[in-house]
Design a protein around this motif. Sequence first.
Motif, PDB file in Angstrom:
ATOM      1  N   MET A  85      21.642  31.916  42.610  1.00 30.38           N
ATOM      2  CA  MET A  85      21.819  33.336  42.907  1.00 30.38           C
ATOM      3  C   MET A  85      22.236  34.119  41.666  1.00 30.38           C
ATOM      4  O   MET A  85      22.827  33.568  40.726  1.00 30.38           O
ATOM      5  CB  MET A  85      22.856  33.521  44.017  1.00 30.38           C
ATOM      6  N   MET A  86      21.883  35.406  41.674  1.00 29.53           N
ATOM      7  CA  MET A  86      22.331  36.348  40.655  1.00 29.53           C
ATOM      8  C   MET A  86      23.455  37.181  41.262  1.00 29.53           C
ATOM      9  O   MET A  86      23.374  37.614  42.420  1.00 29.53           O
ATOM     10  CB  MET A  86      21.183  37.243  40.205  1.00 29.53           C
ATOM     11  N   VAL A  87      24.508  37.408  40.485  1.00 30.75           N
ATOM     12  CA  VAL A  87      25.692  38.107  40.987  1.00 30.75           C
ATOM     13  C   VAL A  87      26.027  39.277  40.071  1.00 30.75           C
ATOM     14  O   VAL A  87      25.999  39.143  38.841  1.00 30.75           O
ATOM     15  CB  VAL A  87      26.910  37.164  41.076  1.00 30.75           C
ATOM     16  N   ARG A  88      26.358  40.409  40.697  1.00 27.59           N
ATOM     17  CA  ARG A  88      26.867  41.563  39.940  1.00 27.59           C
ATOM     18  C   ARG A  88      28.167  41.999  40.601  1.00 27.59           C
ATOM     19  O   ARG A  88      28.199  42.320  41.788  1.00 27.59           O
ATOM     20  CB  ARG A  88      25.874  42.715  39.965  1.00 27.59           C
ATOM     21  N   ARG A  89      29.239  41.993  39.815  1.00 26.86           N
ATOM     22  CA  ARG A  89      30.543  42.404  40.329  1.00 26.86           C
ATOM     23  C   ARG A  89      31.051  43.604  39.544  1.00 26.86           C
ATOM     24  O   ARG A  89      30.846  43.707  38.343  1.00 26.86           O
ATOM     25  CB  ARG A  89      31.558  41.263  40.219  1.00 26.86           C
ATOM     26  N   ARG A  90      31.746  44.500  40.246  1.00 31.42           N
ATOM     27  CA  ARG A  90      32.344  45.664  39.613  1.00 31.42           C
ATOM     28  C   ARG A  90      33.781  45.810  40.093  1.00 31.42           C
ATOM     29  O   ARG A  90      34.074  45.588  41.259  1.00 31.42           O
ATOM     30  CB  ARG A  90      31.561  46.938  39.945  1.00 31.42           C
TER      31      ARG A  90
ATOM     32  N   SER B 160      36.877  46.766  44.398  1.00 30.92           N
ATOM     33  CA  SER B 160      35.830  45.969  43.749  1.00 30.92           C
ATOM     34  C   SER B 160      34.680  45.779  44.722  1.00 30.92           C
ATOM     35  O   SER B 160      34.840  45.897  45.943  1.00 30.92           O
ATOM     36  CB  SER B 160      36.373  44.617  43.281  1.00 30.92           C
ATOM     37  N   ASP B 161      33.523  45.489  44.181  1.00 27.78           N
ATOM     38  CA  ASP B 161      32.359  45.196  45.019  1.00 27.78           C
ATOM     39  C   ASP B 161      31.506  44.130  44.352  1.00 27.78           C
ATOM     40  O   ASP B 161      31.625  43.877  43.154  1.00 27.78           O
ATOM     41  CB  ASP B 161      31.536  46.454  45.304  1.00 27.78           C
ATOM     42  N   GLN B 162      30.659  43.526  45.157  1.00 26.68           N
ATOM     43  CA  GLN B 162      29.818  42.432  44.675  1.00 26.68           C
ATOM     44  C   GLN B 162      28.456  42.516  45.337  1.00 26.68           C
ATOM     45  O   GLN B 162      28.356  42.748  46.542  1.00 26.68           O
ATOM     46  CB  GLN B 162      30.472  41.088  44.988  1.00 26.68           C
ATOM     47  N   VAL B 163      27.410  42.314  44.555  1.00 23.10           N
ATOM     48  CA  VAL B 163      26.042  42.259  45.062  1.00 23.10           C
ATOM     49  C   VAL B 163      25.442  40.931  44.603  1.00 23.10           C
ATOM     50  O   VAL B 163      25.540  40.582  43.424  1.00 23.10           O
ATOM     51  CB  VAL B 163      25.181  43.431  44.545  1.00 23.10           C
TER      52      VAL B 163
ATOM     53  N   THR C 105      41.080  40.311  41.602  1.00 18.30           N
ATOM     54  CA  THR C 105      41.991  39.193  41.815  1.00 18.30           C
ATOM     55  C   THR C 105      41.228  37.980  42.348  1.00 18.30           C
ATOM     56  O   THR C 105      40.093  38.103  42.829  1.00 18.30           O
ATOM     57  CB  THR C 105      43.098  39.565  42.810  1.00 18.30           C
ATOM     58  N   SER C 106      41.847  36.818  42.252  1.00 19.27           N
ATOM     59  CA  SER C 106      41.201  35.615  42.762  1.00 19.27           C
ATOM     60  C   SER C 106      41.004  35.698  44.272  1.00 19.27           C
ATOM     61  O   SER C 106      39.993  35.225  44.806  1.00 19.27           O
ATOM     62  CB  SER C 106      42.036  34.376  42.412  1.00 19.27           C
ATOM     63  N   ALA C 107      41.952  36.339  44.971  1.00 11.31           N
ATOM     64  CA  ALA C 107      41.820  36.507  46.415  1.00 11.31           C
ATOM     65  C   ALA C 107      40.650  37.422  46.744  1.00 11.31           C
ATOM     66  O   ALA C 107      39.885  37.164  47.681  1.00 11.31           O
ATOM     67  CB  ALA C 107      43.108  37.069  47.003  1.00 11.31           C
ATOM     68  N   ALA C 108      40.487  38.490  45.963  1.00 10.35           N
ATOM     69  CA  ALA C 108      39.362  39.402  46.177  1.00 10.35           C
ATOM     70  C   ALA C 108      38.041  38.706  45.864  1.00 10.35           C
ATOM     71  O   ALA C 108      37.043  38.896  46.571  1.00 10.35           O
ATOM     72  CB  ALA C 108      39.530  40.646  45.301  1.00 10.35           C
ATOM     73  N   TYR C 109      38.051  37.901  44.812  1.00 14.72           N
ATOM     74  CA  TYR C 109      36.850  37.150  44.437  1.00 14.72           C
ATOM     75  C   TYR C 109      36.430  36.231  45.584  1.00 14.72           C
ATOM     76  O   TYR C 109      35.253  36.191  45.977  1.00 14.72           O
ATOM     77  CB  TYR C 109      37.142  36.352  43.168  1.00 14.72           C
TER      78      TYR C 109
END
Length: 226
Positions: free
Chosen positions: A129-134, A77-80, A139-143
């Motif tokens: 903030m604006m968030v984009r997750r893929r 997963s990734d997040q910007v 998981t909650s831990a990854a989040y």
Amino acid sequence: MPKTLTFIVILAILTVGGYFGYERYVERYTIARDDTLALSKVVTATFGKTSALKVGTLSGTVQAVATDRRGFGLLNSDQVIKAPYSVDYFVDLSTLSLQSYIWNPKSRTLSIRVPEVTVAPANVDETRMMVRRRGIFITSAAYDAMSRMSSTQAVRVAQTAATKPENLSKARDNARVALAALLRAPLAAAGIGDANIVVHFPTDGGVSNERWDESRSLARVLEDVR
């Protein structure tokens, strides 16, 4: 020292240490609740004195990226994030004394030596903030991990931008204007409102060696100049 007095001293030390230890534990780990609901409240508050003059603010939008890999590489997963940020600049005036001022009567110029501009910690407004997750499954831990990573990176990027030479130069220019405006009124009251005010930072070149007469008060020197 009698045994009883020694015991009392040791008990007092343990009591004080235990009190502050308990306060720190409450601040960090204890969650205040009303029945079963956690409360939003101020846990601690400390008011400190300051003599720093705010001379500028850098603001804008910062972007930060975070990635996470779990499950033997199966859960990627990734997040910007993009969020507004601000960084303040200050000059500490508490160190100024008579030795910081130099008066040139011929050119009617007051030179001031001030410490370097300091950069405050960057403030990233994550409430806007604006968030984009893929990711197939986050998981909650990854989040949590990506949130911490992106927040840390956003602060670091904003802090790096604030310490760029061009931004520090702008902060110094703002400081020169602010300090000159701050001194203009007392100089005018002393009858030398037409004086030139020059602010020098440690990174600037040398200034005149002519100093205030340190054996007299600043008020007496201003009176003589007037």
